[in-house]
Motif scaffolding. Structure first.
Motif, PDB file in Angstrom:
ATOM      1  N   VAL A   1       5.432 -22.508  -8.268  1.00 59.39           N
ATOM      2  CA  VAL A   1       6.441 -22.374  -7.214  1.00 59.39           C
ATOM      3  C   VAL A   1       7.760 -22.897  -7.757  1.00 59.39           C
ATOM      4  O   VAL A   1       7.912 -24.103  -7.999  1.00 59.39           O
ATOM      5  CB  VAL A   1       6.029 -23.151  -5.947  1.00 59.39           C
ATOM      6  CG1 VAL A   1       7.123 -23.045  -4.886  1.00 59.39           C
ATOM      7  CG2 VAL A   1       4.705 -22.635  -5.406  1.00 59.39           C
TER       8      VAL A   1
ATOM      9  N   TYR B   1       9.945 -26.425  -7.002  1.00 59.10           N
ATOM     10  CA  TYR B   1       9.097 -27.477  -6.460  1.00 59.10           C
ATOM     11  C   TYR B   1       8.793 -28.484  -7.574  1.00 59.10           C
ATOM     12  O   TYR B   1       7.732 -28.478  -8.195  1.00 59.10           O
ATOM     13  CB  TYR B   1       7.792 -26.877  -5.932  1.00 59.10           C
ATOM     14  CG  TYR B   1       7.087 -27.732  -4.908  1.00 59.10           C
ATOM     15  CD1 TYR B   1       7.398 -27.614  -3.560  1.00 59.10           C
ATOM     16  CD2 TYR B   1       6.124 -28.650  -5.275  1.00 59.10           C
ATOM     17  CE1 TYR B   1       6.753 -28.386  -2.599  1.00 59.10           C
ATOM     18  CE2 TYR B   1       5.460 -29.426  -4.328  1.00 59.10           C
ATOM     19  CZ  TYR B   1       5.787 -29.289  -2.993  1.00 59.10           C
ATOM     20  OH  TYR B   1       5.146 -30.052  -2.039  1.00 59.10           O
TER      21      TYR B   1
ATOM     22  N   ASN C   1       4.672 -28.418  -9.635  1.00 60.04           N
ATOM     23  CA  ASN C   1       5.112 -27.153  -9.063  1.00 60.04           C
ATOM     24  C   ASN C   1       4.038 -26.070  -9.090  1.00 60.04           C
ATOM     25  O   ASN C   1       4.305 -24.928  -8.719  1.00 60.04           O
ATOM     26  CB  ASN C   1       6.372 -26.654  -9.768  1.00 60.04           C
ATOM     27  CG  ASN C   1       6.139 -26.370 -11.239  1.00 60.04           C
ATOM     28  OD1 ASN C   1       5.047 -26.613 -11.763  1.00 60.04           O
ATOM     29  ND2 ASN C   1       7.160 -25.846 -11.913  1.00 60.04           N
TER      30      ASN C   1
ATOM     31  N   GLN D   1      -0.427 -23.229  -2.995  1.00 61.49           N
ATOM     32  CA  GLN D   1       0.783 -22.476  -3.329  1.00 61.49           C
ATOM     33  C   GLN D   1       1.545 -22.098  -2.065  1.00 61.49           C
ATOM     34  O   GLN D   1       2.779 -22.164  -2.026  1.00 61.49           O
ATOM     35  CB  GLN D   1       0.421 -21.212  -4.115  1.00 61.49           C
ATOM     36  CG  GLN D   1       1.632 -20.375  -4.525  1.00 61.49           C
ATOM     37  CD  GLN D   1       1.238 -19.057  -5.172  1.00 61.49           C
ATOM     38  OE1 GLN D   1       0.102 -18.616  -5.059  1.00 61.49           O
ATOM     39  NE2 GLN D   1       2.170 -18.430  -5.876  1.00 61.49           N
ATOM     40  N   SER D   2       0.809 -21.694  -1.016  1.00 62.36           N
ATOM     41  CA  SER D   2       1.486 -21.257   0.212  1.00 62.36           C
ATOM     42  C   SER D   2       2.237 -22.407   0.871  1.00 62.36           C
ATOM     43  O   SER D   2       3.339 -22.220   1.412  1.00 62.36           O
ATOM     44  CB  SER D   2       0.472 -20.657   1.191  1.00 62.36           C
ATOM     45  OG  SER D   2      -0.614 -21.528   1.409  1.00 62.36           O
TER      46      SER D   2
ATOM     47  N   LYS E   1       3.516 -25.134  -0.709  1.00 60.36           N
ATOM     48  CA  LYS E   1       4.671 -25.477  -1.540  1.00 60.36           C
ATOM     49  C   LYS E   1       5.758 -24.419  -1.430  1.00 60.36           C
ATOM     50  O   LYS E   1       6.957 -24.743  -1.406  1.00 60.36           O
ATOM     51  CB  LYS E   1       4.226 -25.655  -2.985  1.00 60.36           C
ATOM     52  CG  LYS E   1       3.306 -26.865  -3.183  1.00 60.36           C
ATOM     53  CD  LYS E   1       2.908 -27.073  -4.637  1.00 60.36           C
ATOM     54  CE  LYS E   1       2.045 -28.327  -4.777  1.00 60.36           C
ATOM     55  NZ  LYS E   1       1.687 -28.627  -6.180  1.00 60.36           N
ATOM     56  N   GLN E   2       5.359 -23.146  -1.327  1.00 61.38           N
ATOM     57  CA  GLN E   2       6.352 -22.089  -1.171  1.00 61.38           C
ATOM     58  C   GLN E   2       7.069 -22.211   0.173  1.00 61.38           C
ATOM     59  O   GLN E   2       8.276 -21.960   0.273  1.00 61.38           O
ATOM     60  CB  GLN E   2       5.687 -20.719  -1.274  1.00 61.38           C
ATOM     61  CG  GLN E   2       6.677 -19.553  -1.299  1.00 61.38           C
ATOM     62  CD  GLN E   2       7.614 -19.620  -2.488  1.00 61.38           C
ATOM     63  OE1 GLN E   2       7.174 -19.661  -3.638  1.00 61.38           O
ATOM     64  NE2 GLN E   2       8.917 -19.652  -2.227  1.00 61.38           N
TER      65      GLN E   2
END
Length: 654
Positions: free
Chosen positions: A572, A575, A582, A634-635, A637-638
């Motif tokens: 990401v 991040y 990240n 991931q979702s 952090k995004q």
């Protein structure tokens, strides 16, 4: 405490007008009786002029109408009796009480003004003596004078509060008497069934709900639908009941609340504008003690006997909601509860305690027992100052979720806020954030997954919460993070209230309705909202909610203009300097949090619901899986990066 405005005393219907109406009713009844008698007499003479073979039964054709007219005349005379009783007894008695109150207000206001003036003078005199010689007899005497003046002022304030309670009692009594009169009139019937010549009932109707053009040139145009009428009626009724609770004695309040355990759940439906004015009125009439708690006036009464009546209002400061809702929590925990209720409320108490221990500004924004199924607790919790934050992001759950999951959801909410604040601070931004957990709606179990009823109900409650934010923090950006069936509820709310939300993130959607999909596409095209959607490859559960038999079959990823983001694991961008780095883990199934439940592997197909035919499953796994809103994912952090970008963009004009 401020003086009482005489205009706040409710008006009483003019008895002479009611008496005049009664006279008009009698006149109309007499005219109807005379006219019908004349018509029947003329009808009887028609055979003297016309001799029509086969029409021998015509003589009886007016009999049904004559009978109906006679019944209607009787009904009108009964109505006259009710109106006469009201004009001669009920209304004059209320008018006498009102006049006495107006006179008392003038006296009490003057006594209060005198007490304020005397207190100020005594205080000034005391400090003048004190500055000259703190230990002198003059200082001691002045201190006694100041104490007496303070007692007199407190007594004057108490007198003001008593009069305000009398005003509210009068308002309640007027409502009760007017309702009784209306009820008596409503029970009167007769002559209101229209019959044809052969005795058959005739029916016609121009009654309608919804938007409609005028029935005739220059006539009224209807713009409110049934839902709006019901919402307004609920709002008015609950607000009036709160006013009554604030003015009645504690015993009566507790007795009424015991008889109406669903009342607390209704408070959130008071229109936020009305809620704000109601609270401001109470605040002006109430006094806090030296310890900061309300000890005099309507807020003191409500805090003691009905704290949920204030705590669940939307559109008032979060600090006030928190104060009253924590009192509700304390009261509930001291009462009789089921094991499940107590466990969930203890979970809520722990979340509040842990957040405070972590240095977070945490507010209990609502708390009530759900009336839908099992009287389970429902609440909303805010992390950060929702009344001043530049960005408010509200998260809500999907199906089969209740307050027992509040702990893991609070981890997501607090991590979301802390990571946002950390990255914003690193960038030199002074923007502030708040996150909110919306756990007020009952999402049901898998047997409800294809129905829209529960998401619709959730949408109404969510809209009320956000309308409150719109009032208390009009400049703040309002965003949503929605999971599973929560995406169905949240998107429904968005299209029903196009100006409430700036950006929305959908995780593992159970689908949206076709109408909602079309309206969302239009809103995206008009730059009214930004819609972000993700669906993990491992998520085999979300598609079940979108099966063809579902009332919300549309996959939001198919809506033109949405931004789809990844949840299958990856780097990401942006991040950095955050625990975990990240790289975001892939979402391993449908669950929202780190969990061993709701994994995509089906351990046991238990069958189907007998009421809906929907499948019921149990999902388990041995290891803890990564969820959509798990801080490792991931979702998640995004979403953090997207929220930071959203702060610098204007999605819609405010």
């Amino acid at each position: 405490m401020s003086a009482i405005d005489p205009s706040t005393v409710p008006n009483v219907l003019d008895a002479s007008l009611v008496e005049s109406l009664g006279d008009s009713v009698v006149t109309s009844a007499s005219l109807l009786e005379t006219t019908m008698a004349s018509a029947c007499d003329r009808w009887q003479h028609l055979p003297e002029v016309f001799d029509v073979s086969g029409a021998e039964g015509a003589a009886a054709m007016l009999d049904p109408a004559r009978g109906a007219a006679s019944e209607f005349v009787t009904a009108m005379l009964e109505a006259r009796r009710v109106l006469s009783d009201a004009s001669m007894n009920t209304l004059p008695a209320l008018k006498t009480r009102r006049d006495a109150l107006i006179e008392r207000i003038a006296t009490v206001n003057q006594q209060h003004a005198d007490a304020v003036s005397a207190s100020e003078e005594a205080t000034s005199a005391y400090w003048a003596e004190y500055r000259d010689d703190p230990d002198s007899d003059g200082t001691s005497a002045a201190a006694d004078d100041r104490s007496r003046a303070s007692d007199a002022l407190e007594a004057a304030n108490a007198e003001l509060s008593d009069v305000r309670r009398e005003i509210e009692q009068l308002r309640s009594d007027i409502d009760t008497e007017e309702s009784w009169i209306a009820g008596e009139l409503g029970r009167i019937s007769g002559g209101d069934v229209v019959r044809g010549a052969w005795g058959d009932e005739l029916h016609t109707s121009q009654t309608f709900w919804g938007e409609a053009d005028a029935a005739y040139p220059g006539g009224p145009v209807t713009r409110s639908g049934l839902a709006e009428h019901l919402r307004d009626n609920i709002s008015d009724a609950v607000a009036r009941r709160i006013e009554w609770l604030s003015a009645t004695n504690g015993g009566a309040a507790q007795q009424w609340l015991l008889a109406h355990p669903d009342f607390a759940a209704s408070v959130g439906f008071v229109d936020p504008e009305r809620a704000r004015h109601l609270f401001e009125k109470f605040e002006n009439e109430s006094v806090r003690g030296e310890d900061g708690t309300w000890y005099l006036g309507p807020l003191a009464t409500l805090l003691a006997f009905a704290p949920a009546a204030i705590g669940n209002l939307n559109g008032i400061p979060a600090t006030v909601k928190n104060e009253f809702n924590r009192k509700t929590l304390e009261n509930l925990l001291e009462g009789d509860l089921t094991e499940t209720q107590r466990s969930q409320l203890e979970q809520l108490k722990k979340v509040l305690k842990d957040a405070k221990k972590a240095g977070l500004d945490v507010s209990l924004l609502s708390l009530f027992l759900n009336t839908t199924d099992d009287w389970s607790p429902r609440a909303s919790v805010g992390f950060g100052d929702v009344d001043t934050a530049d960005q408010i992001t509200t998260l809500t759950h999907g199906i089969a979720t209740d307050m027992s999951s509040l702990g893991e959801w609070s981890d997501s909410a607090t991590n979301l806020k802390s990571n946002l604040d950390r990255l914003l601070g690193k960038s030199g931004s002074s923007a502030t954030t708040a996150t909110v957990l919306f756990f007020e709606w009952e999402s049901g179990d898998p047997s409800n997954v294809w129905n829209i009823e529960r998401p619709d109900a959730g949408a109404e409650r969510l809209a009320q919460l956000l309308r409150g934010f719109e009032l208390t923090n009009p400049g703040g950006q309002r965003n949503l993070g929605l999971h599973s069936l929560g995406t169905t509820a949240g998107t429904q709310m968005i299209v029903d209230n196009p100006d409430l939300v700036d950006n929305v993130w959908l995780y593992g959607s159970a689908g949206v309705t076709e109408e909602t999909a079309a309206k969302l596409e239009e809103m995206i095209r008009n730059h009214q909202i930004s819609v972000n959607v993700t669906h993990a490859t491992d998520d085999m559960i979300a598609p079940i909610g979108r099966w063809p038999v579902s009332e919300h079959p549309v996959d939001p990823r198919t809506i033109y203009g949405v931004d789809e983001f990844e949840s299958d694991g990856g780097v990401v961008d942006g991040y950095s300097d955050i625990p975990g780095g990240n790289y975001g883990e892939r979402t391993e199934g449908h669950n929202s949090q780190a969990s061993t439940e709701w994994y995509y592997l089906i351990e046991d197909l238990q069958g189907t619901s007998t009421s809906t035919g929907a499948p019921t499953y149990t999902f388990t796994m041995d290891d803890e899986s990564v969820g959509y809103l798990d801080p490792r994912s991931q979702s998640f952090k995004q979403t953090v990066i997207d929220l930071i970008h959203a702060l610098s963009e204007t999605t819609r004009a405010r």
